[in-house]
Design an enzyme around this catalytic site. Structure first.
Site, PDB file in Angstrom:
ATOM      1  CB  CYS A   1      -2.276  -5.415  19.485  1.00 22.81           C
ATOM      2  SG  CYS A   1      -1.019  -4.810  18.348  1.00 22.81           S
TER       3      CYS A   1
ATOM      4  CB  CYS B   1       2.789  -6.985  16.101  1.00 19.63           C
ATOM      5  SG  CYS B   1       1.711  -5.577  16.224  1.00 19.63           S
TER       6      CYS B   1
ATOM      7  CE  LYS C   1       0.293   1.328  10.911  1.00 22.44           C
ATOM      8  NZ  LYS C   1       0.720   0.103  11.581  1.00 22.44           N
TER       9      LYS C   1
ATOM     10  CG  HIS D   1      -2.334  -5.205  14.096  1.00 23.12           C
ATOM     11  ND1 HIS D   1      -1.019  -5.423  14.441  1.00 23.12           N
ATOM     12  CD2 HIS D   1      -2.350  -5.037  12.756  1.00 23.12           C
ATOM     13  CE1 HIS D   1      -0.285  -5.414  13.345  1.00 23.12           C
ATOM     14  NE2 HIS D   1      -1.054  -5.181  12.322  1.00 23.12           N
TER      15      HIS D   1
ATOM     16  CG  HIS E   1      -0.387  -0.042   2.530  1.00 23.82           C
ATOM     17  ND1 HIS E   1       0.358   0.989   3.064  1.00 23.82           N
ATOM     18  CD2 HIS E   1      -0.434  -0.998   3.507  1.00 23.82           C
ATOM     19  CE1 HIS E   1       0.740   0.699   4.291  1.00 23.82           C
ATOM     20  NE2 HIS E   1       0.289  -0.507   4.585  1.00 23.82           N
TER      21      HIS E   1
ATOM     22  CB  CYS F   1       0.152  -8.673  18.653  1.00 23.51           C
ATOM     23  SG  CYS F   1      -0.831  -8.216  17.190  1.00 23.51           S
TER      24      CYS F   1
ATOM     25  CE  LYS G   1       0.728  -5.348   4.775  1.00 29.52           C
ATOM     26  NZ  LYS G   1       1.946  -6.059   4.389  1.00 29.52           N
TER      27      LYS G   1
ATOM     28  CG  HIS H   1       4.287  -1.271   2.221  1.00 27.48           C
ATOM     29  ND1 HIS H   1       3.012  -1.724   1.980  1.00 27.48           N
ATOM     30  CD2 HIS H   1       4.657  -1.799   3.415  1.00 27.48           C
ATOM     31  CE1 HIS H   1       2.633  -2.508   2.978  1.00 27.48           C
ATOM     32  NE2 HIS H   1       3.607  -2.562   3.866  1.00 27.48           N
TER      33      HIS H   1
END
Length: 505
Positions: free
Chosen positions: A142, A128, A294, A145, A17, A125, A297, A20
């Site tokens: 987490c 992660c 944030k 996430h 995405h 997690c 994905k 990156h």
């Protein structure tokens, strides 16, 4: 000078995405800039392909694990190519050469007495692939996430991270620019000062990973495996050469804030344990937010950079990514924002300036650009190179772009101030017209040189439109380097009109 820049290696549990692309674009700008300055430069990016998540997601997709990682690694390689990244190597952690280097690295730490066997029980997690303390959780979930962690208990191998607390504090206190920006330095140092606990560096429950060399029933923890890529890649990136003696420790890591602890605390400790010099510097940037949230994905709120490139081209996507959000801070991105920057700054400020300048040279001087002995540098052109370089030296790619854009605005103001179309009507002011056209062309040439790390496709087109040599060395950003030329015609639009996509997610 040697300059080695890295991005994090991107996890292949899903396709890329814009986040990156963001880190890769920033690292590429720095790499291109340092090559302009004549520095011996190496730029590394790649993919992280081990860990618990990969077999799980591959199974959900109905694919063999190797087939799954090959497919998604290819998507990241395509992204790297499509955004015009000039990386010297693309590492994959499933490369057997990397796996061998990981085993050599952890064996070195084990032999030095920094690894011991124990039982781990903690909160984990799975997305992660990281452990958290109760204090690090947010409402019991987490912090990245937003899912409840799993309680894991198993026999593992541990790294004596706690033994390196004092050495890490000495490292930070001896180099207050080890981590940038400064508030991230403070965050990392505070984490160390609060006390470090030993960390598990192996997994007994995973098979998709690098076997621990002295205990092949366990695999090396994916984050340790991943961090070692910065060191391992240099050993085989060029056939027949080991570049570690050339580029290590001249390394700068660019990374997002969610992986600060791994890079700014655990990684230098692992290097110290292995008897290897720590990196020169780390730069920690913020998140690109989509709708104040944030981009992730797992949350499904991502913008595909390749979709944007299909509409706008690579250079506008590169420009927007760095221009919209101050590098180092969090900031919102949107399709509307891309369109607005494209039209207002790229098409109007820069593109229209090139079109107007070349059209006036073609119309008023039959396409001939004469050198003007008494020409003055437009705006702040005389200090552009030094000031932009100083900002880039501290990873301020956004500030450097604003400094360059200041000259674009100054050149547009010069057109309105001098009014070349009025000068052209008065033969007695021919010298003034020649001087104005030269100053505009000279400013545009210098701006093109300075912009070339950001807009690697557009900068050569500007130089070609002005019939100037494609000289992109950084000292060419100085004023007065424009040569007399003939055959200059009105340039085609650099950034033609496009329709914004209706939606992206």
């Amino acid at each position: 000078m040697r300059f080695y820049i890295t991005t994090p290696i991107y996890y292949v549990n899903a396709t890329p995405h814009i986040g990156h692309a963001y880190t890769t674009i920033a690292a590429d700008i720095l790499a291109r800039h340092h090559r302009q300055r004549g520095d011996d430069t190496f730029f590394l990016t790649g993919t992280d392909e081990h860990g618990t998540n990969i077999p799980r997601v591959a199974a959900e997709a109905g694919l063999d694990v190797k087939e799954f990682v090959d497919r998604n690694a290819a998507a990241f390689q395509e992204m790297t190519t499509r955004i015009n990244a000039s990386n010297d190597f693309f590492i994959r952690t499933t490369d057997p050469r990397h796996e061998a280097a990981v085993q050599e690295f952890v064996q070195r730490i084990y032999d030095a007495g920094h690894i011991y066997e124990g039982v781990y029980a903690g909160l984990y997690c799975p997305r992660c692939e990281a452990f958290y303390t109760e204090a690090e959780l947010v409402d019991g979930k987490c912090p990245v996430h937003g899912i409840p962690p799993e309680r894991v208990e198993e026999k593992n191998w541990f790294f004596r991270l706690s033994a390196f607390q004092d050495r890490l504090l000495e490292l930070y206190d001896g180099n207050t620019e080890f981590v940038l920006p400064r508030f991230r330095y403070n965050e990392a140092r505070s984490f160390i000062e609060q006390g470090l606990e030993d960390i598990s560096i192996s997994r007994a429950s995973e098979t998709w990973g690098v076997p621990v060399p002295w205990d092949p029933e366990q695999t090396v923890y994916v984050w340790v495996d991943a961090l070692i890529n910065y060191w391992s890649a240099l050993a085989f990136a060029r056939e027949g050469e080991d570049l570690r003696s050339v580029f290590w420790p001249h390394v700068r890591h660019a990374l997002a804030k969610d992986i600060l602890k791994f890079h700014c605390v655990i990684w230098p400790a692992l290097l110290l344990a292995a008897g290897i010099e720590v990196p020169r510097q780390l730069f920690v940037h913020g998140y690109l937010l989509f709708g104040e949230q944030k981009m992730s994905k797992s949350l499904g709120n991502v913008i595909d950079p390749l979709d944007l490139i299909d509409v706008y081209g690579a250079d506008p996507v590169r420009f927007y990514s760095i221009r919209e959000v101050q590098f180092g801070q969090d900031g919102n991105v949107s399709i509307d924002g891309v369109q607005e920057r494209y039209e207002r700054e790229l098409a109007n400020d820069l593109g229209n300036l090139v079109s107007r300048t070349t059209a006036m040279i073609a119309r008023y001087r039959d396409g001939r650009l004469a050198a003007a002995a008494d020409a003055e540098p437009a705006g702040g052109l005389a200090t552009l190179g030094a000031e932009a370089a100083a900002l880039l030296d501290v990873f301020d790619v956004t500030g450097a772009l604003e400094r360059i854009w200041k000259e674009v605005r100054a050149l547009n103001a010069l057109v309105e101030e001098r009014k070349p179309w009025e000068l052209a009507k008065d033969d007695s002011r021919a010298v003034d017209l020649d001087r104005t056209l030269y100053e505009l062309a000279d400013g545009l040439r210098a701006v093109a040189v300075a912009l070339s790390p950001y807009l690697p496709e557009t900068a050569p087109r500007i130089l070609a439109a002005l019939r100037q040599p494609e000289e992109l060395a950084w000292d060419a950003a100085a004023p007065g380097r424009t040569v007399a030329a003939e055959g200059i015609a009105a340039a085609e639009p650099l950034f033609p009109r496009v329709e914004a996509p209706s939606a992206a997610a």
